[in-house]
Enzyme design. Structure first.
Site, mmCIF file in Angstrom:
data_model
loop_
_atom_site.group_PDB
_atom_site.id
_atom_site.type_symbol
_atom_site.label_atom_id
_atom_site.label_comp_id
_atom_site.label_asym_id
_atom_site.label_seq_id
_atom_site.Cartn_x
_atom_site.Cartn_y
_atom_site.Cartn_z
ATOM 1 N N GLY A 44 7.879 -4.904 8.933
ATOM 2 C CA GLY A 44 7.554 -3.571 8.434
ATOM 3 C C GLY A 44 6.390 -3.666 7.460
ATOM 4 O O GLY A 44 6.231 -4.685 6.788
ATOM 5 N N GLN A 49 0.795 -0.914 0.910
ATOM 6 C CA GLN A 49 0.626 -2.376 0.934
ATOM 7 C C GLN A 49 -0.746 -2.789 1.458
ATOM 8 O O GLN A 49 -1.119 -3.960 1.363
ATOM 9 C CB GLN A 49 1.709 -3.022 1.795
ATOM 10 C CG GLN A 49 3.111 -2.904 1.198
ATOM 11 C CD GLN A 49 4.107 -3.645 2.058
ATOM 12 O OE1 GLN A 49 4.644 -3.091 3.002
ATOM 13 N NE2 GLN A 49 4.337 -4.912 1.748
ATOM 14 N N CYS A 92 9.232 -9.436 1.180
ATOM 15 C CA CYS A 92 8.207 -8.399 1.246
ATOM 16 C C CYS A 92 6.856 -9.080 1.418
ATOM 17 O O CYS A 92 6.565 -10.063 0.741
ATOM 18 C CB CYS A 92 8.226 -7.592 -0.054
ATOM 19 S SG CYS A 92 7.004 -6.272 -0.103
ATOM 20 N N LEU A 93 6.029 -8.542 2.334
ATOM 21 C CA LEU A 93 4.724 -9.155 2.584
ATOM 22 C C LEU A 93 3.817 -9.087 1.358
ATOM 23 O O LEU A 93 2.839 -9.829 1.273
ATOM 24 C CB LEU A 93 4.043 -8.496 3.787
ATOM 25 C CG LEU A 93 4.774 -8.664 5.131
ATOM 26 C CD1 LEU A 93 3.990 -7.990 6.239
ATOM 27 C CD2 LEU A 93 5.026 -10.130 5.453
ATOM 28 N N HIS A 134 13.592 0.013 2.867
ATOM 29 C CA HIS A 134 12.647 -0.827 2.114
ATOM 30 C C HIS A 134 11.239 -0.211 2.172
ATOM 31 O O HIS A 134 10.551 -0.110 1.149
ATOM 32 C CB HIS A 134 12.666 -2.247 2.710
ATOM 33 C CG HIS A 134 11.686 -3.214 2.126
ATOM 34 N ND1 HIS A 134 12.072 -4.359 1.454
ATOM 35 C CD2 HIS A 134 10.317 -3.231 2.135
ATOM 36 C CE1 HIS A 134 10.986 -5.013 1.057
ATOM 37 N NE2 HIS A 134 9.902 -4.367 1.474
ATOM 38 N N GLU A 135 10.840 0.239 3.374
ATOM 39 C CA GLU A 135 9.481 0.792 3.532
ATOM 40 C C GLU A 135 9.358 2.162 2.869
ATOM 41 O O GLU A 135 8.320 2.475 2.266
ATOM 42 C CB GLU A 135 9.097 0.874 5.016
ATOM 43 C CG GLU A 135 9.105 -0.458 5.764
ATOM 44 C CD GLU A 135 8.331 -1.576 5.088
ATOM 45 O OE1 GLU A 135 7.330 -1.275 4.395
ATOM 46 O OE2 GLU A 135 8.734 -2.742 5.230
ATOM 47 N N HIS A 138 8.691 1.737 -0.673
ATOM 48 C CA HIS A 138 7.281 1.428 -0.961
ATOM 49 C C HIS A 138 6.489 2.716 -1.202
ATOM 50 O O HIS A 138 5.654 2.786 -2.094
ATOM 51 C CB HIS A 138 6.631 0.694 0.225
ATOM 52 C CG HIS A 138 6.759 -0.802 0.156
ATOM 53 N ND1 HIS A 138 6.273 -1.553 -0.893
ATOM 54 C CD2 HIS A 138 7.299 -1.694 1.027
ATOM 55 C CE1 HIS A 138 6.516 -2.838 -0.668
ATOM 56 N NE2 HIS A 138 7.136 -2.956 0.497
#
Ligand code: CO
Length: 194
Positions: A44, A49, A92-93, A134-135, A138
């Site tokens: 995701g 991000q 997380c990226l 989670h997204e 963000h």
């Protein structure tokens, strides 16, 4: 050219605005978000991000460009229902290499527009429910590390300190813009499409 930004870049704390315009450039951004996500082996990726101030994220649970049929685009997502509770490890990226257990609702109902302008509603459970929560966080400037309990916070502190030191070094050496320039760019992008 988009790139994935890392903690503690201020755009990760930006509360994103709904999109009103989805133009050709935004379609190209969405395509590039999938590519960056695959390169980073993620499932995701949210717009902030990649330093874009929009309520938009992409998901592919197969984490592979070989599975375009499981690509999902969520534009202006709204979580309509949350049920149950479950703990599982998240990463997380934008905080690469850091993992910690997070407790979240186990299942959700989420509505969003896709990149064709169709409104879709998904009933999700387990990992897919976790990913969209989670997204969506963000988009509200919330990171999974914010949701850790006191013990979890303690266990990630040293790694976060290291990210903060590296970011401040990059900023001092001019590799990342100052906070005012970042905020001005986000405001300009918002005025274009929000
Ligand atoms: Co993340």
């Amino acid at each position: 050219m988009l790139r994935i930004i890392e903690y503690p870049h201020p755009t990760l704390r930006h509360v994103s605005k709904p999109l009103k315009r989805v133009d050709a450039e935004l379609h190209a951004h969405i395509r590039q978000m999938f590519e960056l996500m695959y390169e980073a082996k993620g499932i995701g990726l949210a717009a902030n991000q990649v330093d874009l101030p929009y309520r938009l994220f992409v998901v592919n649970l197969e984490a592979s460009p070989d599975s375009p049929e499981t690509e999902l685009v969520f534009i202006n997502p709204v979580i309509r229902q949350r049920k149950g509770s479950e703990e599982a490890e998240e990463g997380c990226l934008s905080i690469p290499g850091l993992y910690a257990p997070v407790t979240r609702p186990k299942s959700v109902i989420i509505s969003a527009y896709n990149d064709k302008g169709e409104e879709l509603t998904y009933e999700l459970d387990g990992l897919p429910a976790r990913v969209v929560q989670h997204e969506t966080d963000h988009l509200d400037g919330v990171l999974f590390i914010d949701k850790l309990g006191p013990t979890g916070q303690m266990s990630v502190r040293d790694q976060l300190d290291e990210f903060e030191i590296q970011y401040s070094q990059r900023r001092s050496s001019g590799q990342v813009p100052d906070d005012e320039s970042i905020a001005a760019r986000l405001a300009e992008l918002e005025s274009l499409r929000c």
